[in-house]
Each structure stands twice: as structure tokens, then as C-alpha cells.
Design a protein around this motif. Sequence first.
Motif, mmCIF file in Angstrom:
data_model
loop_
_atom_site.group_PDB
_atom_site.id
_atom_site.type_symbol
_atom_site.label_atom_id
_atom_site.label_comp_id
_atom_site.label_asym_id
_atom_site.label_seq_id
_atom_site.Cartn_x
_atom_site.Cartn_y
_atom_site.Cartn_z
ATOM 1 N N ASP A 41 -34.053 60.968 70.530
ATOM 2 C CA ASP A 41 -34.092 59.532 70.849
ATOM 3 C C ASP A 41 -33.511 59.257 72.236
ATOM 4 O O ASP A 41 -34.066 58.500 73.022
ATOM 5 C CB ASP A 41 -33.328 58.725 69.797
ATOM 6 C CG ASP A 41 -34.109 58.644 68.482
ATOM 7 O OD1 ASP A 41 -35.323 58.951 68.498
ATOM 8 O OD2 ASP A 41 -33.515 58.299 67.447
ATOM 9 N N GLY A 42 -32.370 59.888 72.532
ATOM 10 C CA GLY A 42 -31.757 59.717 73.851
ATOM 11 C C GLY A 42 -32.648 60.272 74.947
ATOM 12 O O GLY A 42 -32.789 59.678 76.022
ATOM 13 N N SER A 142 -34.791 72.055 80.845
ATOM 14 C CA SER A 142 -34.904 73.257 80.013
ATOM 15 C C SER A 142 -33.758 73.347 79.003
ATOM 16 O O SER A 142 -33.946 73.779 77.876
ATOM 17 C CB SER A 142 -35.006 74.521 80.872
ATOM 18 O OG SER A 142 -33.788 74.771 81.492
ATOM 19 N N LYS A 143 -32.559 72.878 79.396
ATOM 20 C CA LYS A 143 -31.422 72.904 78.458
ATOM 21 C C LYS A 143 -31.667 71.946 77.288
ATOM 22 O O LYS A 143 -31.387 72.267 76.135
ATOM 23 C CB LYS A 143 -30.123 72.493 79.158
ATOM 24 C CG LYS A 143 -29.633 73.480 80.203
ATOM 25 C CD LYS A 143 -29.035 74.716 79.558
ATOM 26 C CE LYS A 143 -28.557 75.705 80.618
ATOM 27 N NZ LYS A 143 -28.472 77.076 80.112
ATOM 28 N N VAL A 144 -32.190 70.760 77.611
ATOM 29 C CA VAL A 144 -32.424 69.775 76.543
ATOM 30 C C VAL A 144 -33.550 70.255 75.634
ATOM 31 O O VAL A 144 -33.460 70.170 74.402
ATOM 32 C CB VAL A 144 -32.726 68.377 77.140
ATOM 33 C CG1 VAL A 144 -33.099 67.394 76.036
ATOM 34 C CG2 VAL A 144 -31.515 67.842 77.907
ATOM 35 N N ALA A 145 -34.611 70.815 76.240
ATOM 36 C CA ALA A 145 -35.741 71.311 75.439
ATOM 37 C C ALA A 145 -35.282 72.414 74.481
ATOM 38 O O ALA A 145 -35.739 72.515 73.340
ATOM 39 C CB ALA A 145 -36.840 71.821 76.358
ATOM 40 N N GLU A 146 -34.360 73.230 74.973
ATOM 41 C CA GLU A 146 -33.813 74.314 74.147
ATOM 42 C C GLU A 146 -33.105 73.750 72.916
ATOM 43 O O GLU A 146 -33.196 74.293 71.830
ATOM 44 C CB GLU A 146 -32.780 75.050 75.005
ATOM 45 C CG GLU A 146 -32.661 76.526 74.754
ATOM 46 C CD GLU A 146 -31.755 77.147 75.813
ATOM 47 O OE1 GLU A 146 -30.552 77.269 75.526
ATOM 48 O OE2 GLU A 146 -32.242 77.455 76.923
ATOM 49 N N LYS A 147 -32.391 72.618 73.136
ATOM 50 C CA LYS A 147 -31.578 72.082 72.037
ATOM 51 C C LYS A 147 -32.358 71.183 71.080
ATOM 52 O O LYS A 147 -32.057 71.158 69.895
ATOM 53 C CB LYS A 147 -30.378 71.316 72.606
ATOM 54 C CG LYS A 147 -29.400 72.255 73.301
ATOM 55 C CD LYS A 147 -28.072 71.595 73.638
ATOM 56 C CE LYS A 147 -27.099 72.648 74.148
ATOM 57 N NZ LYS A 147 -25.758 72.134 74.369
ATOM 58 N N VAL A 148 -33.331 70.411 71.600
ATOM 59 C CA VAL A 148 -33.965 69.435 70.688
ATOM 60 C C VAL A 148 -35.482 69.557 70.573
ATOM 61 O O VAL A 148 -36.088 68.913 69.743
ATOM 62 C CB VAL A 148 -33.607 67.964 71.068
ATOM 63 C CG1 VAL A 148 -32.126 67.708 70.953
ATOM 64 C CG2 VAL A 148 -34.126 67.580 72.441
ATOM 65 N N LEU A 149 -36.119 70.385 71.408
ATOM 66 C CA LEU A 149 -37.593 70.432 71.373
ATOM 67 C C LEU A 149 -38.136 71.825 71.118
ATOM 68 O O LEU A 149 -39.278 72.128 71.440
ATOM 69 C CB LEU A 149 -38.173 69.929 72.712
ATOM 70 C CG LEU A 149 -37.980 68.459 73.078
ATOM 71 C CD1 LEU A 149 -38.655 68.173 74.414
ATOM 72 C CD2 LEU A 149 -38.549 67.540 71.999
ATOM 73 N N ILE A 204 -29.752 59.575 83.640
ATOM 74 C CA ILE A 204 -29.527 60.872 82.999
ATOM 75 C C ILE A 204 -28.613 60.718 81.772
ATOM 76 O O ILE A 204 -28.828 61.367 80.735
ATOM 77 C CB ILE A 204 -28.939 61.895 83.999
ATOM 78 C CG1 ILE A 204 -30.015 62.284 85.024
ATOM 79 C CG2 ILE A 204 -28.407 63.142 83.284
ATOM 80 C CD1 ILE A 204 -29.500 63.021 86.250
ATOM 81 N N ARG A 205 -27.634 59.827 81.868
ATOM 82 C CA ARG A 205 -26.695 59.638 80.739
ATOM 83 C C ARG A 205 -27.397 59.112 79.482
ATOM 84 O O ARG A 205 -26.858 59.222 78.382
ATOM 85 C CB ARG A 205 -25.564 58.682 81.122
ATOM 86 C CG ARG A 205 -24.549 59.336 82.030
ATOM 87 C CD ARG A 205 -23.229 58.569 82.129
ATOM 88 N NE ARG A 205 -22.406 59.213 83.144
ATOM 89 C CZ ARG A 205 -22.292 58.758 84.385
ATOM 90 N NH1 ARG A 205 -22.911 57.655 84.750
ATOM 91 N NH2 ARG A 205 -21.538 59.402 85.263
ATOM 92 N N LEU A 206 -28.583 58.537 79.651
ATOM 93 C CA LEU A 206 -29.325 58.062 78.470
ATOM 94 C C LEU A 206 -29.621 59.208 77.510
ATOM 95 O O LEU A 206 -29.760 59.004 76.306
ATOM 96 C CB LEU A 206 -30.652 57.406 78.895
ATOM 97 C CG LEU A 206 -30.554 56.066 79.647
ATOM 98 C CD1 LEU A 206 -31.908 55.677 80.206
ATOM 99 C CD2 LEU A 206 -30.029 54.957 78.718
ATOM 100 N N ILE A 207 -29.721 60.437 78.055
ATOM 101 C CA ILE A 207 -30.013 61.601 77.209
ATOM 102 C C ILE A 207 -28.969 61.740 76.103
ATOM 103 O O ILE A 207 -29.249 62.184 75.007
ATOM 104 C CB ILE A 207 -30.070 62.904 78.050
ATOM 105 C CG1 ILE A 207 -31.221 62.822 79.070
ATOM 106 C CG2 ILE A 207 -30.210 64.146 77.160
ATOM 107 C CD1 ILE A 207 -31.263 63.976 80.073
ATOM 108 N N LEU A 208 -27.749 61.334 76.420
ATOM 109 C CA LEU A 208 -26.653 61.496 75.446
ATOM 110 C C LEU A 208 -26.402 60.227 74.640
ATOM 111 O O LEU A 208 -25.441 60.143 73.892
ATOM 112 C CB LEU A 208 -25.368 61.915 76.190
ATOM 113 C CG LEU A 208 -25.482 63.227 76.972
ATOM 114 C CD1 LEU A 208 -24.215 63.494 77.756
ATOM 115 C CD2 LEU A 208 -25.790 64.390 76.045
ATOM 116 N N SER A 209 -27.270 59.222 74.828
ATOM 117 C CA SER A 209 -27.011 57.939 74.139
ATOM 118 C C SER A 209 -27.580 57.950 72.719
ATOM 119 O O SER A 209 -28.417 58.765 72.393
ATOM 120 C CB SER A 209 -27.619 56.781 74.923
ATOM 121 O OG SER A 209 -29.009 56.912 74.983
#
Length: 209
Positions: A41-42, A142-149, A204-209
Motif C-alpha cells: 500500500d505504501g 529492487s530492495k522494496v521489490a525483494e520485500k513485498v513483490l 520516498i517516505r510514502l513507501i513506509l506509510s
Amino acid sequence: MKGFVDEMRAVAMKLHTKDQAREGEKESVDPPIAAWNPSVDGYLKFLVDSKVVFDTLESIVTTALHPSYGGFKNTGLERSEQLSKDLEWFKEEGYSIPEPSKPGIVYSSYLQQLAENDPPAFICHFYNIYFAHSAGGRIIGSKVAEKVLNKKELEFYKWEGSLSQLLQSVRIKLNHVSSGWSREEKNHCLEETEKSFVYSEDIIRLILS
């Protein structure tokens, strides 16, 4: 021979944190990317707001509000279409796409203001947005994709042809445009760098929201 882009890069690198870049001078307030705990979502909020910003940049150069912007059409760095495809993919996966939020809307309106009244400041944002996305932005992706996608690589992080050649071609154009500026205009452009970081970091901070 060094061009003005080298000056822009030097100022931008100093605004990185010490763990982001060798030349970084800032102490980090946020946790390092490796320690992030993102959610889809973030991440979607981040992609939607990023699209608002890229849509704005691309429409500004397409309509060439100022003659110096015309050379930045179709550089191959554009991201708007790629983000549309990514958001379409999320929709097909069953996610609901959020409306743009304050960080993207505020930044978009600021860019429009600058584009009309202050070309050197606008060019500063143009440079920092595209070049940051091609570097740190890809690492975040790539870090976010690793964790959530499940490591899916989004279109947002793919370019046609050689990315380094595309960037080099834009560097040449930026040096050409800024060669017509006075030293005062160049300094004014460099001073805008910090604002471009603040606006981008809010998105960028929206990623953690």
C-alpha cells in the motif's frame, strides 16, 4: 572539460547521507533501506505520487514553456508511461490504486511554478529527479521489490537501450543549456538542489506509510 553538470552532481552528492554516498555529508535521520519495512500500500502511494511528478515534468518539456526545455523531449529517461503500465499491473493483481497525495501534488505544483518563472531552478529539479531515479531510485526499487513483490522488476526501473548513454546525452544537453547562464543563475540553480531533495524525500517516505 568539466561542465556545469559536474557542479550540480557535486552539490547533490554532498546532500546524500554518509551511508548513501562516499561524498555524503548528512547524518541519516531515516533507517537504512535494508532495515525498511515497506508495504504494498505504501509502495503504491509512492508510485502514484511519483507518476504525478513525472507527468508534470514531461508535460512541461513537451509544451516547452521555455525555449531551453525543448531539447529535453524524448530523452529516453521519461517514466510516465512506464508507471502507467506498473499501476495497471497492480490493478490486475487486485490492488486498489490510491489517489495522489499531498507530497506529489505539492511538488507538481511547485515544478509548474518554477517552469514558468525560473528556468535555472526548474532545470535543477529536472536533473535531480531523473538522475536520482536512475541511481538511488533503482536501489530502493529492487530492495522494496525483494520485500513485498517477490522480486518482480517494475517497468519504472527499465529503460530502452543503454541507460548510461541516455544519461550522458542528457548531461550534454544540460551543459549546453547552462552554458548560456550567468554565474548568478548557475549559483541559483545549485541552491535549489536542497529543495529538490526535500520534496523527493517526502515522496520516498510514502513507501513506509
